[in-house]
Design a protein around this motif. Sequence first.
Motif, PDB file in Angstrom:
ATOM      1  N   ALA A  16      -5.149  10.002  -0.371  1.00  0.00           N
ATOM      2  CA  ALA A  16      -5.222   9.475  -1.123  1.00  0.00           C
ATOM      3  C   ALA A  16      -3.749   7.396  -0.792  1.00  0.00           C
ATOM      4  O   ALA A  16      -3.376   8.049   0.006  1.00  0.00           O
ATOM      5  CB  ALA A  16      -5.077   9.981  -2.687  1.00  0.00           C
ATOM      6  N   LEU A  17      -5.209   6.767  -1.135  1.00  0.00           N
ATOM      7  CA  LEU A  17      -3.681   5.540  -1.404  1.00  0.00           C
ATOM      8  C   LEU A  17      -3.739   4.805  -3.086  1.00  0.00           C
ATOM      9  O   LEU A  17      -4.839   4.786  -3.662  1.00  0.00           O
ATOM     10  CB  LEU A  17      -4.459   5.044  -0.145  1.00  0.00           C
ATOM     11  CG  LEU A  17      -5.838   4.055  -0.187  1.00  0.00           C
ATOM     12  CD1 LEU A  17      -5.869   2.391  -0.935  1.00  0.00           C
ATOM     13  CD2 LEU A  17      -6.498   3.978   1.996  1.00  0.00           C
ATOM     14  N   GLY A  66       0.790   6.032   0.208  1.00  0.00           N
ATOM     15  CA  GLY A  66      -0.295   6.594   0.477  1.00  0.00           C
ATOM     16  C   GLY A  66       0.259   8.278   0.969  1.00  0.00           C
ATOM     17  O   GLY A  66       1.080   8.425   0.402  1.00  0.00           O
ATOM     18  N   SER A 107      -8.402   4.885  -3.250  1.00  0.00           N
ATOM     19  CA  SER A 107      -9.371   6.020  -2.344  1.00  0.00           C
ATOM     20  C   SER A 107      -8.468   7.085  -2.195  1.00  0.00           C
ATOM     21  O   SER A 107      -7.421   6.841  -2.173  1.00  0.00           O
ATOM     22  CB  SER A 107      -9.556   4.662  -1.445  1.00  0.00           C
ATOM     23  OG  SER A 107     -10.565   5.192  -0.667  1.00  0.00           O
ATOM     24  N   TYR A 108      -9.926   7.632  -2.266  1.00  0.00           N
ATOM     25  CA  TYR A 108      -9.736   9.214  -1.559  1.00  0.00           C
ATOM     26  C   TYR A 108     -10.609  10.264  -0.171  1.00  0.00           C
ATOM     27  O   TYR A 108     -11.666   9.483  -0.330  1.00  0.00           O
ATOM     28  CB  TYR A 108      -9.641   9.829  -2.779  1.00  0.00           C
ATOM     29  CG  TYR A 108      -8.965   9.872  -3.978  1.00  0.00           C
ATOM     30  CD1 TYR A 108      -9.825   9.153  -4.970  1.00  0.00           C
ATOM     31  CD2 TYR A 108      -7.744  10.745  -4.270  1.00  0.00           C
ATOM     32  CE1 TYR A 108      -8.609   8.543  -6.300  1.00  0.00           C
ATOM     33  CE2 TYR A 108      -7.122  10.440  -5.906  1.00  0.00           C
ATOM     34  CZ  TYR A 108      -7.959   9.626  -6.052  1.00  0.00           C
ATOM     35  OH  TYR A 108      -6.172   8.850  -7.291  1.00  0.00           O
ATOM     36  N   ALA A 109      -9.819  11.114   0.246  1.00  0.00           N
ATOM     37  CA  ALA A 109      -9.917  11.729   1.088  1.00  0.00           C
ATOM     38  C   ALA A 109     -11.421  12.278   0.834  1.00  0.00           C
ATOM     39  O   ALA A 109     -11.402  13.058  -0.947  1.00  0.00           O
ATOM     40  CB  ALA A 109      -9.601  12.967   1.868  1.00  0.00           C
ATOM     41  N   CYS A 128       1.095  -1.260  -0.127  1.00  0.00           N
ATOM     42  CA  CYS A 128       0.565  -0.225   0.150  1.00  0.00           C
ATOM     43  C   CYS A 128       1.209   1.541  -0.069  1.00  0.00           C
ATOM     44  O   CYS A 128       1.970   0.845   0.948  1.00  0.00           O
ATOM     45  CB  CYS A 128      -0.553   0.540   0.974  1.00  0.00           C
ATOM     46  SG  CYS A 128      -2.046  -1.205   1.605  1.00  0.00           S
ATOM     47  N   LEU A 150      -6.065   4.234   5.138  1.00  0.00           N
ATOM     48  CA  LEU A 150      -5.533   6.145   5.082  1.00  0.00           C
ATOM     49  C   LEU A 150      -5.343   5.901   6.132  1.00  0.00           C
ATOM     50  O   LEU A 150      -5.128   7.369   6.786  1.00  0.00           O
ATOM     51  CB  LEU A 150      -6.911   7.502   4.435  1.00  0.00           C
ATOM     52  CG  LEU A 150      -6.681   7.502   2.745  1.00  0.00           C
ATOM     53  CD1 LEU A 150      -7.921   8.205   2.345  1.00  0.00           C
ATOM     54  CD2 LEU A 150      -5.644   7.560   2.310  1.00  0.00           C
ATOM     55  N   SER A 151      -5.307   5.422   7.331  1.00  0.00           N
ATOM     56  CA  SER A 151      -5.216   6.117   8.600  1.00  0.00           C
ATOM     57  C   SER A 151      -3.515   6.147   8.025  1.00  0.00           C
ATOM     58  O   SER A 151      -3.124   4.888   8.095  1.00  0.00           O
ATOM     59  CB  SER A 151      -4.966   5.045   9.932  1.00  0.00           C
ATOM     60  OG  SER A 151      -4.735   5.318  10.733  1.00  0.00           O
ATOM     61  N   PHE A 176      -0.171  11.915   2.518  1.00  0.00           N
ATOM     62  CA  PHE A 176      -0.387  12.577   3.781  1.00  0.00           C
ATOM     63  C   PHE A 176      -0.476  14.261   3.943  1.00  0.00           C
ATOM     64  O   PHE A 176       0.264  14.928   2.469  1.00  0.00           O
ATOM     65  CB  PHE A 176      -0.142  11.761   4.751  1.00  0.00           C
ATOM     66  CG  PHE A 176      -0.997  10.327   5.294  1.00  0.00           C
ATOM     67  CD1 PHE A 176       0.242   9.591   4.362  1.00  0.00           C
ATOM     68  CD2 PHE A 176      -1.856  10.204   5.915  1.00  0.00           C
ATOM     69  CE1 PHE A 176      -0.312   8.264   4.265  1.00  0.00           C
ATOM     70  CE2 PHE A 176      -2.331   8.640   5.747  1.00  0.00           C
ATOM     71  CZ  PHE A 176      -1.430   7.790   5.018  1.00  0.00           C
ATOM     72  N   CYS A 230      -5.903  -1.589   2.076  1.00  0.00           N
ATOM     73  CA  CYS A 230      -5.249  -0.425   2.288  1.00  0.00           C
ATOM     74  C   CYS A 230      -6.581   0.564   3.143  1.00  0.00           C
ATOM     75  O   CYS A 230      -7.437   0.852   2.455  1.00  0.00           O
ATOM     76  CB  CYS A 230      -4.294   0.280   1.301  1.00  0.00           C
ATOM     77  SG  CYS A 230      -3.618  -0.947   0.822  1.00  0.00           S
ATOM     78  N   GLY A 240      -4.967  11.665   5.937  1.00  0.00           N
ATOM     79  CA  GLY A 240      -4.860  10.513   4.758  1.00  0.00           C
ATOM     80  C   GLY A 240      -5.130  12.039   3.394  1.00  0.00           C
ATOM     81  O   GLY A 240      -6.527  12.000   3.768  1.00  0.00           O
TER      82      GLY A 240
END
Length: 126
Positions: free
Chosen positions: A49-50, A35, A58-60, A33, A108-109, A37, A106, A47
């Motif tokens: 994006a990952l 990301g 995946s996105y905030a 994974c 976003l933490s 931040f 994965c 977070g």
Amino acid sequence: QVQLVESGGGSVEAGGSLRLSCAASGYTISAYCMGWFRQAPGLEREGVALITRDGYTSYADSVKGRFTIDKDSAKNTLYLQMNSLKTEDTALYYCARGRFLGAVVCGLSPASYSYWGQGTQVTVSS
């Protein structure tokens, strides 16, 4: 030795674009994974994006439709394309590698990531 080196930050006006890069060494990004931040002064790291080893992204909510994460496995480099930048996007941006080799899920933490770059500053003015 795992290393992550970000570049591409800078100062832009609202509505502008920047493309961040994260050059990885010491491991293969396609197996982890990865990301992006960011952390603004006085705020917690969040977070943005990952991207999974299989390319799922995946996105905030705050950046959906404006930011795009991708990777070039041949160059072992992660990217973040940022469009329609807003003043609230101003922060120090970090790339990070997930803790577990081969993870298929994965998050976003920040706690899910074990290696971090030094960060690159993004400043958006009105």
